[in-house]
Design an enzyme around this catalytic site. Sequence first.
Site, short mmCIF file in Angstrom:
data_model
loop_
_atom_site.label_atom_id
_atom_site.label_comp_id
_atom_site.label_asym_id
_atom_site.label_seq_id
_atom_site.Cartn_x
_atom_site.Cartn_y
_atom_site.Cartn_z
N LYS A 179 0.85 -1.19 0.00
CA LYS A 179 0.00 0.00 0.00
C LYS A 179 0.88 1.23 0.00
O LYS A 179 2.02 1.18 0.46
CB LYS A 179 -0.89 0.01 1.25
CG LYS A 179 -2.13 0.84 1.12
CD LYS A 179 -3.24 0.10 0.37
CE LYS A 179 -4.48 0.93 0.23
NZ LYS A 179 -5.61 0.13 -0.24
P1 NAD Z 1 -13.21 7.63 -2.74
O1 NAD Z 1 -12.25 8.68 -2.35
O2 NAD Z 1 -13.59 7.46 -4.16
O3 NAD Z 1 -14.59 7.79 -1.90
C1 NAD Z 1 -14.67 7.89 -0.53
C2 NAD Z 1 -15.97 8.63 -0.24
O4 NAD Z 1 -16.22 8.60 1.17
C3 NAD Z 1 -15.92 10.10 -0.65
O5 NAD Z 1 -17.12 10.43 -1.36
C4 NAD Z 1 -15.80 10.85 0.67
O6 NAD Z 1 -16.40 12.13 0.63
C5 NAD Z 1 -16.53 9.92 1.62
N1 NAD Z 1 -16.10 10.03 3.01
C6 NAD Z 1 -14.84 10.13 3.49
N2 NAD Z 1 -14.85 10.17 4.83
C7 NAD Z 1 -16.15 10.10 5.20
C8 NAD Z 1 -16.80 10.08 6.45
N3 NAD Z 1 -16.11 10.16 7.59
N4 NAD Z 1 -18.16 9.99 6.46
C9 NAD Z 1 -18.85 9.89 5.32
N5 NAD Z 1 -18.29 9.91 4.10
C10 NAD Z 1 -16.94 10.00 4.04
O7 NAD Z 1 -12.59 6.28 -2.14
P2 NAD Z 1 -12.97 4.79 -2.54
O8 NAD Z 1 -12.01 4.33 -3.57
O9 NAD Z 1 -14.45 4.69 -2.79
O10 NAD Z 1 -12.59 4.03 -1.19
C11 NAD Z 1 -13.45 3.97 -0.07
C12 NAD Z 1 -13.00 2.85 0.85
O11 NAD Z 1 -13.00 1.62 0.14
C13 NAD Z 1 -11.57 3.00 1.40
O12 NAD Z 1 -11.52 2.41 2.68
C14 NAD Z 1 -10.75 2.18 0.42
O13 NAD Z 1 -9.53 1.72 1.00
C15 NAD Z 1 -11.71 1.03 0.19
N6 NAD Z 1 -11.49 0.26 -1.05
C16 NAD Z 1 -11.48 0.88 -2.27
C17 NAD Z 1 -11.34 0.11 -3.42
C18 NAD Z 1 -11.41 0.71 -4.79
O14 NAD Z 1 -11.42 -0.07 -5.76
N7 NAD Z 1 -11.48 2.01 -4.95
C19 NAD Z 1 -11.14 -1.28 -3.31
C20 NAD Z 1 -11.16 -1.87 -2.05
C21 NAD Z 1 -11.34 -1.09 -0.93
#
Ligand code: NAD
Length: 421
Positions: A111
């Site tokens: 990561k």
């Molecule tokens: P992203 O940045 O696209 O979206 C995150 C969203 O959550 C944003 O809209 C943000 O405004 C919102 N957010 C942040 N903090 C918040 C809070 N405290 N309360 C409410 N909303 C909040 O990120 P993502 O890629 O969607 O990732 C989200 C989670 O999923 C992370 O934990 C990431 O590690 C995990 N993840 C992502 C992927 C991927 O393919 N993108 C894969 C596996 C896991």
Amino acid sequence: MSTITIEHEINPWESMAARFDVAAKKLNLDEGLWKIMRYPNRELIVHIPVSMDNGQIEVFTGFRVQHSIARGPGKGGVRYGPDVTLDEVRALASWMTWKCAVVNIPFGGAKGGVICDPKKMSMGELERMTRRYTAEIIEFIGPEKDVPAPDMNTNEQTMAWMMDTYSMHMRQTVTAVVTGKPVNIGGSRGRREATGRGIMVMCDEALKKLNRQRESTRVIIQGFGNVGSNAAKLMHDAGYKIIGIAEWDGGLYNAKGMDINALVEHRERNRTVKDFSGADAADSSELLVTDCDILIPAATENVITTRNADKIKAPILVEGANGPTTAAADEILSDKHVFIVPDILANAGGVTASYFEWVQDRQGYFWKEEVVNEQLEHIMRSSFEDVVRYSEMHGVNNRIAAYMLAIDRVAYTIKQRGIYA
Ligand code: NAD
């Protein structure tokens, strides 16, 4: 009475290690293997000078951690944010090792992250920071070494810059160095929606297990980013009722279910979910404890802690985010018999499609979207079955079962390869 402090409870590295220790003990893991697998293999800290738009130089701190490369190249996202820490990146790297092993794809876990406030940076500043970060970690990464991908606050554009920077240094185009790229430059069809699609498959499997139907299932999702919005859209189109969306600047609630396609349009137009006419405004933290059938935290870590776990009403928790539930909160949810699909299984659709992207880049042959989706669904369903079977066989909850399955697979590989010690 537990003496655990909230600071200790919400340290993601401690959260990971607590589950690792329980699972390793259950497996009677050999002590040497325990020590090898509990700690990351390599950790790199870089200080990145960036020319800002005002003509000043700013220096940002970045990390890349490789937890394990036993089963294949390191794999894992790059996160930008003001509160990124080395412990967080360490935890996320370990979760990647376990996740890739749970879905049985040939990657280890890694990561990366950069401490910065992307909301306050221009596109030009983000591009220059991304390129210099890539240049600083260039010996660490590569299609056979460690393959980054997007995570919070990074996206397809970030991956395009990383791929281009790496390629400029190698003097040839190396598409397989990162995944989550735009389709036009070696990305995979279906990758953008893959984590959300995997989450829907996990919800379907949980419903099947508990004899419930999609149409009568009310869902609340925290986070409307890549993971949350794609899960919401696919699940809405498939007949689930999405009754709540919690974002950082406010939430939405509609007991009858929301039109998610209209919400996606609203968010694209206004850059926020607020003031959407198809739902009432709601308090985001209240939404986590509002009555529903499935709760999907898809934003960030530590949103379900000892402070709110006893108030959670959802009987099913499907973890879209990494580390949304602390180890101490797990115990409370377990007493309440909440059916948990843990992060290292629930959100593995993203890395599974990333694996397909890496395979396609190396083959130079690109699959149809239906092929990607079909292969993805097959891996997610069979991994769910593996975890639930493991849980029943060993009398442990799904999370510990997923860790046990993963640790067992990684340990077996290390033993087979032999330890160069
Ligand atoms: P992203 O940045 O696209 O979206 C995150 C969203 O959550 C944003 O809209 C943000 O405004 C919102 N957010 C942040 N903090 C918040 C809070 N405290 N309360 C409410 N909303 C909040 O990120 P993502 O890629 O969607 O990732 C989200 C989670 O999923 C992370 O934990 C990431 O590690 C995990 N993840 C992502 C992927 C991927 O393919 N993108 C894969 C596996 C896991």
